[in-house]
Design an enzyme around this catalytic site. Structure first.
Site, PDB file in Angstrom:
ATOM      1  CB  CYS A   2      -3.838  -1.403   5.146  1.00 34.79           C
ATOM      2  SG  CYS A   2      -2.643  -2.973   4.797  1.00 34.79           S
ATOM      3  CD1 TRP A  85      -3.755  -5.573  -0.368  1.00 33.29           C
ATOM      4  CD2 TRP A  85      -5.991  -6.123  -0.764  1.00 33.29           C
ATOM      5  NE1 TRP A  85      -3.953  -6.126  -1.934  1.00 33.29           N
ATOM      6  CE2 TRP A  85      -5.304  -6.570  -2.022  1.00 33.29           C
ATOM      7  CE3 TRP A  85      -7.356  -6.448  -0.729  1.00 33.29           C
ATOM      8  CZ2 TRP A  85      -6.079  -6.979  -3.037  1.00 33.29           C
ATOM      9  CZ3 TRP A  85      -7.992  -7.021  -1.609  1.00 33.29           C
ATOM     10  CH2 TRP A  85      -7.144  -7.310  -2.777  1.00 33.29           C
ATOM     11  CG  ASN A 111      -1.455   1.722   3.453  1.00 35.40           C
ATOM     12  OD1 ASN A 111      -1.066   0.772   3.015  1.00 35.40           O
ATOM     13  ND2 ASN A 111      -2.020   2.683   3.084  1.00 35.40           N
ATOM     14  N   GLY A 112       1.868  -0.071   3.722  1.00 36.39           N
ATOM     15  CA  GLY A 112       3.094   0.138   3.079  1.00 36.39           C
ATOM     16  C   GLY A 112       3.983  -1.349   3.195  1.00 36.39           C
ATOM     17  CE  LYS A 497      -7.852  -1.026 -19.906  1.00 38.70           C
ATOM     18  NZ  LYS A 497      -6.917  -2.342 -19.773  1.00 38.70           N
ATOM     19  CD  GLU A 500     -11.281  -3.270 -21.169  1.00 44.14           C
ATOM     20  OE1 GLU A 500     -10.008  -2.847 -20.982  1.00 44.14           O
ATOM     21  OE2 GLU A 500     -11.638  -4.185 -20.299  1.00 44.14           O
ATOM     22  CE  LYS A 615     -11.135  -5.247 -12.099  1.00 43.86           C
ATOM     23  NZ  LYS A 615     -10.416  -4.491 -12.907  1.00 43.86           N
TER      24      LYS A 615
END
Ligand code: AGP
Length: 620
Positions: A2, A85, A111-112, A497, A500, A615
């Protein structure tokens, strides 16, 4: 994941707080709120949805006050604000921050994750606390209030002693209107220093328009902030000095947290992504709390087979999980590429559990495979990073990864979060099957909990070496990857990876298959990346590496610390910490992400937006 903003100073702060939130919103949030502190009281506004909804709610409040600002809005020079979030509790107005104790005297933004929130909540309720949200943050607000005896700092200190988990928060109290108290444990929190005013935030961009003088809060520290003073205290309550740093980032760099690309930032966020995903779901004794999945233990016990469907990187997380779930629970696991699964008329059995892994929750083929399974009567769960995504609607249960929004097209932190979530599912299946002794469960649990520190250690000790290797092989025309068992999906993911972001052709193979064809590709120009972490069959892997060297190719090995025999068969060795061998993929992938990163960088490519890729792949 967050966003937190706090201000105390001499200016009315409502607009400053909203502007700060605006700088954090690029991370993608689902609700927001702010609290303004006045003499003897605190006022809050909350709104579900984008920040613009909070701004509308604030404007509506002005309107209700006859076009003039409410007193606190006009006069308050201290406050806290938050963009959320969701990780704990649904996306609702009640769950939006700031949260307060029932009396409204203490407000906090956080946050957390607080791992022991449930036991704390039960205790606080038995003492008379009344809760209005489903969040762990509200527990912290009540806890601080329960310790409050006219001294917010002391109350925060006493509260922190009781908290388990990882968090950063900022608290305010109506009784000390110009004081903010911040605390940090493994989640970001920074201080911005101004003239007669100061800021807290989870990220520097929130206050960069006001000040570039920054102080970083360290783990287990508590910080008191007034307009003229900021003081740092360590876990023992001892005051510590903290230097002020001047940041000279431009705005774009600031959004990336000072990293040159989102991908690099997200690689460095992996310790957090794992810690958040595991969080309160893993109890100290190694048993699991997967209640958010919404599937009873009895039903979980009834599954006779697991089928994983996914694409790309998410598919590789599924392949890692196959080895671990089968080993731990004895439940057979099939893993399919979703676009193949949906067209091959798969045969379902009763008691099949189908798991769709998709970070976006919107990948067309994965959704189609999940729907097919569901319409055939299978129970379907989604592992996804996005609340409200289609996958959450096309499934019977959801296990959210808590990696935060991923912006780089190449998936990194969502891969480790998916892998961690699948480990949790594997351990849960083992728990309900009773297939592992309690001490083994506890040992695996504590190894999994230690992963964030191990990843951090790799980032701190191996990055430079990997940048050198990337530079050395920047002009390679082909990269070959080899792995065995649990190392194979890491080889596959490493090769993906590399393709890409660096556009260097690459291939990955099961090392035992090398002699059946691909060995013909090797010559003295070929770098061969070998995943040679702890494995019961490591000696076989070492023989394959010797075979590669005998063809003049260059072995770059990822090995477990202390496994010195690996160096005898490699030109370059990158070491990762020792842990349970089935958990090694969470560590072994990090060097491979960095290797592809530094090859792409040396080739001067646009790493965050590689050509031809999107994405989210919402078409077949
Ligand atoms: C990973 O780097 C890729 N961008 C891609 O393979 C991705 O993992 C795949 O498209 C699946 O996406 P999802 O997890 O959102 O379903």
């Amino acid at each position: 994941m967050c966003g937190i903003v706090g201000y105390t100073g001499s200016r009315p702060c409502r607009e400053l707080l909203l502007a700060g939130l605006g700088k954090l919103e690029y991370r993608g949030y689902d609700s927001a709120g702010l609290s303004l502190v006045g003499d003897g009281r605190i006022d809050s506004v909350h709104a579900v949805g984008k920040l613009s909804y909070l701004q509308e709610a604030v404007a509506a409040r002005d309107e209700r006050n006859g076009g003039s600002l409410a007193t606190l809005d006009a006069e308050s020079c201290a406050g806290v604000a938050h963009t959320r979030w969701a990780t704990h509790g649904r996306v609702t107005q009640e769950n939006a921050h700031p949260h307060d104790d029932a009396s409204g005297r203490v407000h906090i933004v956080m946050n957390g994750i607080i791992e022991n929130w449930a036991e704390l909540r039960r205790r606080l309720e038995s003492e008379g606390a009344v809760f209005t949200s489903e969040t762990d943050t509200e527990v912290v607000a009540h806890l601080i209030a329960s310790h409050l005896e006219g001294d917010l700092f002391g109350a925060v200190r006493r509260a922190c002693l009781e908290l388990r988990g990882h968090y950063s928060f900022v608290a305010v109290s109506a009784d000390e209107p110009d004081l903010l108290v911040g605390a940090r444990k493994e989640c970001p929190l920074v201080v911005g220093r101004g003239e007669g005013e100061n800021f807290f935030s989870s990220a520097i961009p929130a206050f960069m328009a006001e000040t570039r003088q920054v102080q970083f809060v360290e783990d287990d520290e508590i910080v008191t902030m007034t307009p003229d003073e900021v003081r740092f205290f360590d876990a023992a309550g001892k005051e510590v000095e903290r230097e002020v740093t001047e940041v000279d980032w431009d705005e774009a760099t600031a959004e990336k947290g000072g990293y040159e690309t989102f991908m690099l930032k997200e690689i460095h966020e992996q310790p957090d992504a794992i810690a958040e995903t595991v969080g309160d779901r893993l109890r100290p004794d190694g048993t699991l709390d997967l209640d958010d999945l919404g599937i009873s233990d009895e039903e979980l016990r009834s599954f006779r087979r697991v089928l994983v469907v996914a694409c790309g990187t998410s598919y590789h997380a599924g392949v890692v999980a196959r080895y671990a779930i089968e080993e731990w629970s004895g439940v057979p696991v099939g893993v399919d590429i979703a676009s193949e699964f949906r067209y091959r008329k798969p045969l379902f059995k009763t008691n099949d559990l189908v798991v769709g892994i998709t970070q976006s929750g919107e990948t067309a083929d994965t959704l189609a495979a999940m729907r097919l399974a569901r319409s055939s009567g299978a129970k379907v769960i989604a592992i996804t990073n996005v609340m409200g995504s289609q996958a959450t609607r096309d499934s019977d249960g959801v296990l959210f990864t808590r990696a935060g929004l991923e912006i780089g097209v190449a998936a990194t932190k969502t891969f480790v979060a998916q892998t961690a979530a699948m480990y949790l599912l594997g351990l849960k299946l083992a728990e309900v099957q009773g297939s592992l002794p309690p001490e083994v469960m506890a040992g695996l649990g504590s190894d999994l909990r230690a992963m964030p520190q191990h990843v951090q250690h790799i980032l701190e000790t191996q990055t430079e070496h990997l940048a050198e290797i990337g530079e050395r092989f920047r002009d390679a025309g082909f990269f070959f990857y080899l792995g065995r068992h649990i190392g194979l999906p890491i080889a596959l993911e490493g090769a993906l990876k590399m393709k890409e972001i660096s556009y260097v052709p690459s291939d990955a193979y099961a090392a035992g298959e090398m002699k059946h064809g691909p060995i013909a590709l090797l010559d003295d120009r070929t770098p061969v990346v070998c995943v040679a972490t702890d494995l019961p069959m490591l000696d076989k892997m070492l023989s394959n590496m010797a075979e590669v060297q005998a063809r003049g190719a260059h072995v770059i090995a990822v090995a477990t610390e202390g496994a010195h025999q690996v160096a005898e068969n490699a030109e370059e060795v990158v070491y990762v910490p020792r842990t349970d061998w089935l958990l090694q993929p969470l560590l072994a992938i990090v060097p491979l992400q960095l290797l592809s990163y530094y090859v792409a960088r040396a080739r001067g490519l646009n790493i965050d937006q590689p050509r031809n890729l999107a994405k989210t792949v919402t078409v077949e």
